[in-house]
Motif scaffolding. Structure first.
Motif, PDB file in Angstrom:
ATOM      1  N   GLU A 187      31.341  46.472  86.179  1.00 36.16           N
ATOM      2  CA  GLU A 187      30.198  46.006  85.431  1.00 36.16           C
ATOM      3  C   GLU A 187      29.214  44.808  85.931  1.00 36.16           C
ATOM      4  O   GLU A 187      29.961  43.853  86.069  1.00 36.16           O
ATOM      5  CB  GLU A 187      30.665  45.553  84.037  1.00 36.16           C
ATOM      6  CG  GLU A 187      29.807  45.085  82.897  1.00 36.16           C
ATOM      7  CD  GLU A 187      30.644  44.180  81.962  1.00 36.16           C
ATOM      8  OE1 GLU A 187      30.341  43.830  80.848  1.00 36.16           O
ATOM      9  OE2 GLU A 187      31.794  45.326  81.308  1.00 36.16           O
ATOM     10  N   VAL A 188      28.057  44.940  86.208  1.00 40.20           N
ATOM     11  CA  VAL A 188      26.946  43.899  86.861  1.00 40.20           C
ATOM     12  C   VAL A 188      26.457  43.073  85.810  1.00 40.20           C
ATOM     13  O   VAL A 188      25.753  44.214  84.976  1.00 40.20           O
ATOM     14  CB  VAL A 188      26.333  44.443  87.868  1.00 40.20           C
ATOM     15  CG1 VAL A 188      25.899  43.213  88.998  1.00 40.20           C
ATOM     16  CG2 VAL A 188      27.458  45.329  88.924  1.00 40.20           C
ATOM     17  N   THR A 189      26.245  41.629  86.070  1.00 43.30           N
ATOM     18  CA  THR A 189      25.500  41.011  84.642  1.00 43.30           C
ATOM     19  C   THR A 189      24.056  40.448  85.317  1.00 43.30           C
ATOM     20  O   THR A 189      24.695  39.926  86.340  1.00 43.30           O
ATOM     21  CB  THR A 189      26.420  39.846  84.095  1.00 43.30           C
ATOM     22  OG1 THR A 189      27.645  41.069  83.740  1.00 43.30           O
ATOM     23  CG2 THR A 189      26.326  39.267  83.193  1.00 43.30           C
ATOM     24  N   LEU A 190      23.454  40.068  84.633  1.00 41.75           N
ATOM     25  CA  LEU A 190      22.276  39.580  84.779  1.00 41.75           C
ATOM     26  C   LEU A 190      22.197  38.258  84.172  1.00 41.75           C
ATOM     27  O   LEU A 190      22.810  37.974  83.310  1.00 41.75           O
ATOM     28  CB  LEU A 190      20.917  40.095  84.776  1.00 41.75           C
ATOM     29  CG  LEU A 190      20.812  42.058  85.373  1.00 41.75           C
ATOM     30  CD1 LEU A 190      19.302  41.995  84.612  1.00 41.75           C
ATOM     31  CD2 LEU A 190      20.574  42.000  86.722  1.00 41.75           C
ATOM     32  N   ARG A 191      21.712  37.634  84.934  1.00 47.07           N
ATOM     33  CA  ARG A 191      21.191  35.748  84.250  1.00 47.07           C
ATOM     34  C   ARG A 191      20.001  35.994  83.737  1.00 47.07           C
ATOM     35  O   ARG A 191      19.179  36.370  84.822  1.00 47.07           O
ATOM     36  CB  ARG A 191      21.769  34.793  85.181  1.00 47.07           C
ATOM     37  CG  ARG A 191      20.896  34.051  86.391  1.00 47.07           C
ATOM     38  CD  ARG A 191      21.382  33.112  86.920  1.00 47.07           C
ATOM     39  NE  ARG A 191      22.320  33.408  88.167  1.00 47.07           N
ATOM     40  CZ  ARG A 191      22.979  32.954  88.932  1.00 47.07           C
ATOM     41  NH1 ARG A 191      24.332  33.070  88.428  1.00 47.07           N
ATOM     42  NH2 ARG A 191      23.003  33.796  90.172  1.00 47.07           N
ATOM     43  N   TRP A 192      19.318  35.188  83.888  1.00 45.68           N
ATOM     44  CA  TRP A 192      17.581  35.190  82.866  1.00 45.68           C
ATOM     45  C   TRP A 192      17.123  33.645  82.803  1.00 45.68           C
ATOM     46  O   TRP A 192      17.967  32.831  82.073  1.00 45.68           O
ATOM     47  CB  TRP A 192      17.638  35.476  81.877  1.00 45.68           C
ATOM     48  CG  TRP A 192      17.927  37.227  81.630  1.00 45.68           C
ATOM     49  CD1 TRP A 192      18.822  38.059  81.298  1.00 45.68           C
ATOM     50  CD2 TRP A 192      16.824  38.598  82.168  1.00 45.68           C
ATOM     51  NE1 TRP A 192      18.998  38.868  81.934  1.00 45.68           N
ATOM     52  CE2 TRP A 192      17.530  39.477  81.717  1.00 45.68           C
ATOM     53  CE3 TRP A 192      15.535  38.297  81.696  1.00 45.68           C
ATOM     54  CZ2 TRP A 192      17.055  41.094  82.016  1.00 45.68           C
ATOM     55  CZ3 TRP A 192      14.751  39.519  82.466  1.00 45.68           C
ATOM     56  CH2 TRP A 192      15.647  41.082  82.719  1.00 45.68           C
ATOM     57  N   GLY A 193      15.726  33.298  83.112  1.00 41.41           N
ATOM     58  CA  GLY A 193      15.199  32.026  83.292  1.00 41.41           C
ATOM     59  C   GLY A 193      14.112  32.883  82.314  1.00 41.41           C
ATOM     60  O   GLY A 193      13.181  33.210  82.442  1.00 41.41           O
ATOM     61  N   ILE A 194      13.671  31.546  81.573  1.00 44.65           N
ATOM     62  CA  ILE A 194      12.165  32.441  80.134  1.00 44.65           C
ATOM     63  C   ILE A 194      11.525  30.972  80.365  1.00 44.65           C
ATOM     64  O   ILE A 194      11.997  29.934  79.569  1.00 44.65           O
ATOM     65  CB  ILE A 194      13.036  32.649  78.323  1.00 44.65           C
ATOM     66  CG1 ILE A 194      13.830  33.817  78.812  1.00 44.65           C
ATOM     67  CG2 ILE A 194      12.077  33.276  77.748  1.00 44.65           C
ATOM     68  CD1 ILE A 194      15.286  33.578  77.359  1.00 44.65           C
TER      69      ILE A 194
END
Length: 239
Positions: free
Chosen positions: A88-95
């Motif tokens: 399971e590969v995860t993303l991180r986000w900047g908004i």
């Protein structure tokens, strides 16, 4: 200079350089982004574009669309990587919420556009990278909005809910969000969607249990309210 306040998204794959199946992971991500760019073409002003091997960015015209895009991409990415490579590969986000210093010249690729919206998004994703709340924080907002700390505290709680989902719960949440977004839904609607997605009949009891265990109604309502608060601020500052 663009006078309209935009919403910029920057995302990257967590710990991608340590992964053996990096090429396959990037292919999965590209496929998902292509689908999202088509589905949300009315909300995406500059397509989500891979700028580096493990990073992509884009411009979206509403906060609710931005949150829903984040949820759908993240959940699809997690479930597909688990299914196809066994991890399971995860993303991180900047908004980032702000104006652009340069106009959007090419909607098809998010390259060559700059300004506070992207600067804020970069600030946000770097903050997530430095402080991920023991792995519980995957996204953060940044802007000149006075209530930004309060909104980020809500997002932290949303992330705690989302990161506590099992793989089957993520699959359920993905089906529900894909079907209804953040709008109200009936168990019957989700039962039909789940049956179609899973290729087998699903009982009312199973649907009810999954909805309750994921807290998806509370999660979706919370996302919608945060989006509305951002939109109120955007409208009051656009000129």
């Amino acid at each position: 200079m663009s006078e309209t306040i935009k919403i910029a998204l920057i995302s990257d794959i967590i710990a991608s350089r340590k992964m053996k199946e990096r090429e396959q992971i990037q292919e999965i991500l590209t496929s998902i982004l292509n689908d999202i760019n088509i589905r949300f073409k009315g909300a995406i002003e500059s397509n989500l574009t891979i700028t580096l091997g493990d990073e992509f960015q884009g411009i979206v015209n509403s906060a609710e669309a931005a949150f829903l895009i984040i949820d759908l991409i993240s959940l699809r990415f997690q479930t597909r990587t688990k299914e196809e490579i066994g991890e399971e590969v995860t993303l991180r986000w900047g908004i980032g919420i702000g104006r652009l210093s340069t106009p959007i010249k090419n909607r098809k690729v998010s390259i060559g556009t700059d300004g506070p919206a992207y600067w804020h998004a970069r600030e946000a994703i770097e903050s997530v990278h430095q402080y991920n709340d023991y792995g519980q924080l995957n996204e953060k907002l940044a802007s000149d909005q006075p209530e930004i700390d309060f909104l980020n505290s809500i997002i932290r709680l949303q992330n705690v809910i989302k990161n506590d989902w099992t793989m089957s719960q993520k699959q359920t949440a993905l089906i529900i969000l894909n079907e209804a977004g953040y709008e109200a839904f009936t168990n019957q609607t989700i039962k039909k969607a789940m049956s179609n997605q899973l290729g087998q009949a699903v009982s009312e009891q199973t649907v009810s249990k999954r909805i309750i265990s994921t807290h998806i109604k509370q999660y979706a309502h919370s996302r919608k309210l945060v989006a509305e608060k951002i939109e109120d601020w955007r409208r009051s500052h656009d000129h």
